[in-house]
Design an enzyme around this catalytic site. Structure first.
Site, short mmCIF file in Angstrom:
data_model
loop_
_atom_site.label_atom_id
_atom_site.label_comp_id
_atom_site.label_asym_id
_atom_site.label_seq_id
_atom_site.Cartn_x
_atom_site.Cartn_y
_atom_site.Cartn_z
N HIS A 185 -22.88 -27.26 -71.16
CA HIS A 185 -24.30 -27.46 -71.46
C HIS A 185 -24.87 -26.09 -71.83
CE1 HIS A 185 -28.23 -29.53 -71.12
NE2 HIS A 185 -28.66 -28.36 -70.68
N ASP B 83 -16.87 -32.62 -68.05
CA ASP B 83 -16.92 -31.63 -69.12
C ASP B 83 -17.60 -32.25 -70.33
OD1 ASP B 83 -16.59 -29.52 -70.80
OD2 ASP B 83 -14.44 -29.77 -71.10
N ASP C 34 -30.38 -23.00 -71.70
CA ASP C 34 -31.64 -23.11 -72.42
C ASP C 34 -32.06 -21.73 -72.93
OD1 ASP C 34 -32.12 -22.64 -69.46
OD2 ASP C 34 -34.10 -22.18 -70.26
N GLU D 121 -23.41 -26.72 -66.93
CA GLU D 121 -24.24 -25.70 -67.57
C GLU D 121 -23.68 -24.32 -67.26
OE1 GLU D 121 -28.94 -24.66 -68.44
OE2 GLU D 121 -28.44 -25.93 -66.72
#
Length: 559
Positions: free
Chosen positions: A479, A533, A172, A542
C-alpha cells in the site's frame, strides 16, 4: 502495479498425499560465522541433505522435534546449519524429493538490505523530482512543492506559509511531525554509533558535501524547521484534508494545510533538533545553532503547554498520530536537551528525574526508550540516571532473549504484539538487544537480534520476505501510492511492509462492500497469519518511514 499476488492459507486434504514441506529462512543469506537456524514446516523426514555449489554432498543434518507457535497455529522443526561456514550457494533437499531450496552464505549478505532500506527515504522525498540517474525505473516528476500551504483553523493562525521538503510519511502523501520524530532519531543514532561506516557509504542519491546518511536526514530536518510557529509551538502535520487515490505525487493537486499544534509535536521536534544540532555541528555550525535555538523554543513551549493533545478536526481525514500522554515525549526531549546544552542544573535534569518510568519498546506513541538509549550512550553526563538507563536496557534485552528462546522462530513477539506495524515491533525489539550489546556484550543479544531480522527477511510462517525486492519471495503489492500508480510491476525496493495482525481495519463489510477495501483475509485468533500482499491492505501491507528506519538501523548494525 500490474500483478496481484494474494497470500492466503489453504488447507487441503488429498487422500494419502502429503503437503509440500516448506523451509523458512533469511532469503538474503547468512555470514560464514553466523548461527544458521532454518525452519521446516510440514516436514515428512527427519533429515535434510545439503549440497554445495559444486554439487557435492556437504552433509546430512537432523531436524529437531516439532515446536508449536500458537500465533501461527502451526509447528516447525529447526535445522541447525551453523557448521557450514564456506561462502557459496547451497542446495537443500529432502530424501526422495525433487523439491529443493537454495541458501546463500556470503561475507556481507545484509549490505544490499541496508542500502535499500536507507535509500527508501530518497524515494519518499516530497517536492523534488527523482531523475532516472538516481531513481532508476522509479523516476518521477516532482510533486507537492508545498511552497504555498494553507493555515487550517486548528493551527490557530490564518493565511499561508511555505513548508517545503520532507518525506512522505507512508503510503500516502502527508507529512507528520510526530512520526518524523522517532524516524529521524533512529537515523541520527545510526550515524552517531556507526559514523565511520557511513562517512563514505553511498547509495546513489544526489551529491552533497555531507555523507549520504546525513544528506538524506537533513532533507527532512529542513522541512521540520518550517513547522515551528513564532511562539515556539510546532504544528502537528501538513496534509490535504483527505487522502488522495492511487495517483503519482505530481497528479495530486489538492490544497494542503498546516494542521493543529500539540505537545507531542513540540517535544518530538525539540528532541530531534537538539540531537541533530550535535550531529551536524562539525559540518555546518550555523545550521547546528539554528536547530538548537529552535529546539529550546519548542521545549519551553512544551513545558508551558504540557497537555495540548491533538484532536482531529471534523473536516480532516488524514492520519491522526494523536497521543493522549505526552510525558514520555517530555522525558525524551529532556535527555536530548541536556546532552545538547550540557546544562545539568536546569529544567532538563528535573524532568528526567520526575518522569522516570519502566522502559517501553519504542513506537511513535511511546518514546521513553529513546531517552534511555541516549542516556545510556552518554552515562557520564547523566550520572546515576545514565547508569540506571544502562541497567534498564540490559534488563529489557534479557527479558526479550528469554521470550525468544521459547519461540520456535526465535523472536520475542507474543500474540499481543501483533499490532498495526507489527514488523516494526520486531525490528525495535531487536534494536533493544543491539543497544544492550553495546552496553554489556553478550553473544545471545546479537544471536536473537539476527533471528528477528531473519523473520523480516523470510523466516516467518508465510515464508515471505516483508522487504520489497529483497529475497526470492518478497512483498509485491505494498500500500504505497507511487508503487501503485507508476505502471511498473516491481515496487520501489527496500520498503518494509507493516506486517500481520488481525485488526481488520481495512476489511470491507460483506453486506456493504467498499471497492478500495480488502475482502476478508484474516485467520482470526492467529495473528501471525493475518496478512495479505495487496495494495488494499493499509493495515498490514502499508509502508512507513518509522518502520523503515529501524529496518535500516538493524540491518546496518548486524552487517
Amino acid at each position: 502495479m500490474r500483478k496481484s499476488f494474494l497470500f492466503t492459507i489453504l488447507f487441503v486434504f488429498c487422500g494419502s498425499l502429503w503437503a509440500q514441506t516448506q523451509l523458512f529462512y533469511n532469503q538474503m543469506g547468512y555470514k560464514p560465522e553466523q548461527q544458521k537456524i532454518i525452519l521446516a514446516n510440514k516436514a515428512r523426514f527427519d533429515s535434510i541433505y545439503v549440497y554445495n555449489s559444486k554439487g557435492s554432498l556437504q552433509g546430512v543434518f537432523p531436524l529437531a522435534p516439532k515446536a508449536f507457535w500458537d500465533a501461527a497455529r502451526d509447528s516447525v522443526r529447526a535445522i541447525d546449519l551453523s557448521a557450514i561456514k564456506d561462502t557459496g550457494t547451497y542446495r537443500l533437499t529432502f530424501p526422495m524429493s525433487s523439491q529443493s531450496y537454495h541458501l546463500r552464505i556470503s561475507n556481507n549478505p545484509l549490505q544490499t538490505v541496508t542500502d535499500a532500506a536507507l535509500k527508501f527515504f530518497y524515494y519518499q522525498r516530497a517536492g523534488e523530482a527523482l531523475p532516472e540517474k538516481y531513481a532508476g525505473k522509479w523516476h518521477r516528476p516532482a510533486g507537492h512543492p508545498d511552497t504555498l500551504v494553507y493555515m487550517h483553523p486548528s493551527s490557530g493562525e490564518k493565511g499561508t506559509m511555505s513548508s517545503a521538503k520532507g518525506w512522505y510519511d507512508a503510503g500516502d502523501y502527508g507529512k507528520y511531525i510526530v512520526n518524523s520524530g522517532i524516524t529521524t532519531y533512529t537515523l541520527l543514532t545510526l550515524w552517531e554509533e556507526q559514523s565511520e561506516k557511513f562517512k563514505k557509504r553511498r547509495w546513489n542519491i544526489p551529491e552533497s558535501t555531507l555523507p549520504d546518511l546525513l544528506a538524506e536526514t537533513r532533507y527532512n530536518l529542513d522541512w521540520m524547521l518550517t513547522m515551528q510557529s513564532k511562539d515556539g509551538g510546532v504544528y502537528h502535520k501538513m496534509t490535504a484534508l483527505n487522502f488522495c487515490g492511487s495517483i503519482m505525487p505530481h497528479e495530486d493537486t489538492d490544497k494542503r494545510y498546516v494542521i493543529g499544534k500539540s505537545t507531542t509535536a513540540a517535544m518530538n521536534f525539540a528532541a530531534v533538533m537538539a540531537y541533530a544540532s550535535r550531529v551536524y555541528a562539525p559540518f555546518d555550525a550555523k545550521y547546528s545553532q539554528t536547530m538548537l535555538a529552535a529546539a529550546k523554543k519548542a521545549y519551553d513551549w512544551g513545558l508551558e503547554n504540557p497537555r495540548i493533545i491533538y484532536h482531529q478536526p471534523g473536516d480532516v481525514q488524514t492520519g491522526q498520530y494523536s497521543d493522549q500522554d505526552p510525558k514520555d515525549e517530555i522525558f525524551w526531549a529532556s535527555a536530548e536537551m541536556l546532552l545538547a546544552t550540557q546544562d545539568t542544573k536546569g529544567p532538563y535534569m528535573k524532568q528526567l528525574q520526575l518522569l522516570q518510568a519502566p522502559i517501553r519498546i519504542p513506537s511513535w506513541q511511546m518514546v521513553n526508550a529513546l531517552g534511555y538509549y541516549t542516556m545510556a550512550r552518554h552515562p557520564k553526563i547523566f550520572g546515576s540516571l545514565g547508569a540506571r538507563a544502562q541497567e534498564l536496557i540490559v534488563a529489557k534485552a534479557d527479558e526479550l532473549v528469554k521470550v525468544s528462546q521459547q519461540n520456535p522462530y526465535g523472536i520475542s513477539l507474543d500474540n499481543g504484539d501483533f499490532v498495526w506495524g507489527s514488523n516494526s515491533v520486531v525490528a525495535n525489539f531487536a534494536i533493544a538487544m543491539v543497544q544492550a550489546h553495546r552496553i554489556k556484550p553478550k553473544a545471545e543479544y546479537l544471536q536473537y537480534a539476527h533471528r528477528h531480522l531473519d523473520y523480516l527477511l523470510g523466516q516467518n510462517p508465510l515464508g515471505l520476505s516483508y522487504v520489497t525486492g529483497m529475497g526470492f519471495r518478497s512483498v509485491l503489492n505494498p500500500h504505497h501510492r507511487p508503487s501503485e500508480a507508476d505502471g511498473i510491476d516491481a515496487p520501489v525496493p527496500g520498503m518494509l511492509a507493516g506486517g500481520p495482525h488481525d485488526g481488520g481495519h481495512d476489511i470491507s463489510e460483506p453486506h456493504n462492500p467498499v471497492p478500495w477495501q480488502c475482502k476478508e483475509y484474516r485467520v482470526i485468533g492467529f495473528p501471525a497469519m493475518s496478512f495479505i500482499d495487496h495494495r488494499c491492505s493499509y493495515a498490514t501491507n502499508e509502508v512507513a518511514i518509522n518502520w523503515n528506519a529501524p529496518l535500516g538501523y538493524l540491518s546496518a548494525s548486524l552487517e
